[in-house]
Design an enzyme around this catalytic site. Structure first.
Site, short mmCIF file in Angstrom:
data_model
loop_
_atom_site.label_atom_id
_atom_site.label_comp_id
_atom_site.label_asym_id
_atom_site.label_seq_id
_atom_site.Cartn_x
_atom_site.Cartn_y
_atom_site.Cartn_z
N LYS A 8 0.70 -0.87 -0.01
CA LYS A 8 0.00 0.27 -0.02
C LYS A 8 1.04 0.78 0.58
CE LYS A 8 -3.77 -2.47 1.64
NZ LYS A 8 -4.57 -2.74 2.95
N HIS A 90 -8.80 -3.05 -6.01
CA HIS A 90 -8.88 -2.90 -4.75
C HIS A 90 -9.62 -2.28 -4.46
CE1 HIS A 90 -7.11 -2.64 -0.72
NE2 HIS A 90 -6.39 -4.12 -0.48
N GLU A 159 -11.43 -10.03 -0.54
CA GLU A 159 -10.93 -9.47 0.55
C GLU A 159 -12.02 -8.15 1.50
OE1 GLU A 159 -5.84 -8.60 0.72
OE2 GLU A 159 -7.64 -7.16 -1.03
#
Ligand code: 13P
Length: 239
Positions: A8, A90, A159
């Site tokens: 990240k 993401h 996720e």
């Protein structure tokens, strides 16, 4: 088994170089079946071919070769570093950067055209989870709009948004249910789990029959810890 580190917005160029060197040395001595991937910040890219045991990836890119897109990086910039692995979809980019499903599908098509390995991320927010499993699956299938699931270099990371960075992973039985359902429609596509994966919970998650690896944030930032996670994955794979 894929074990992937998503940095990240963490690490500098210097600390990334130290990390990759240490990790590559570890993997030199510790031979593993695991497919080890690291996604540093773009400003910390180093030539991918310096690290024989690691696949270096990009957390983001803009779907152009090069051109007028202030602040973004395109295929030309990735190829300078030999980066051929990307994350797409993401939840942090969907939420904070307002990436729409339409734009994500465009990035996906571009990555496919370039022959890159893709980890495509999906995951539901807490309110959807609270409405039950059927709602979770409906939400997740919606995140496949415009995505060619027949692309052979595709892996998927499930996720759940509420489990990311919270220290509270989803329960193993719930992860199993989602991954089994995804697997039944997605055939042989490798499925990863991400969301507060750590040394304590990795083994039980990747032992699941539909789980083929993990995408790890916080617990990957320390190289010694990431090496331990690889060892855990390796031990599960051997069984
Ligand atoms: P954490 O492991 O920090 O929860 O992050 C997961 C993630 O978002 C990986 O892409």
């Amino acid at each position: 088994m894929i074990v992937a580190a998503n940095f990240k917005t963490n690490h500098t160029r210097e600390s990334t170089a130290n990390y990759l060197e240490a990790l590559n040395l570890f993997l030199d001595a510790y031979s593993t079946f695991c497919d080890v991937r690291v996604y540093p910040t773009a400003s910390s890219f180093l030539k991918a071919d310096l690290y024989s045991h690691i696949k270096l990836g990009a957390q983001n890119f803009y779907p152009i070769i090069n051109g007028a897109c202030t602040g973004e990086i395109g295929a030309q910039q990735l190829s300078e570093f030999g980066v051929k692995n990307v994350l797409i979809g993401h939840s942090e980019r969907r939420a904070a950067l307002k990436e729409t499903q339409e734009f994500i599908a465009k990035k996906y098509a571009f990555a496919k055209e370039n022959g890159w390995d893709i980890i495509y991320c999906i995951g539901e927010p807490k309110d959807v989870r609270d409405n039950g499993f059927e709602n979770v699956m409906e939400y997740l299938w919606g995140e496949f709009d415009g995505i060619d699931i027949n692309y052979e270099k595709l892996s998927i990371a499930y996720e759940p948004i509420w489990a990311i960075g919270t220290g509270i992973s989803a329960e193993v039985k719930d992860i199993a249910k989602v991954l089994d359902t995804l697997k039944s429609r997605l055939n042989n596509i490798p499925l990863l789990y991400g969301g507060s994966v750590n040394i304590e919970n990795l083994s039980s998650i990747i032992s699941l029959k539909s789980c083929n690896g993990a995408l790890i944030g916080n617990a990957s930032l320390d190289v010694a810890n990431f090496c331990k996670l690889i060892q855990i994955a390796q031990n599960v794979q051997k069984q």
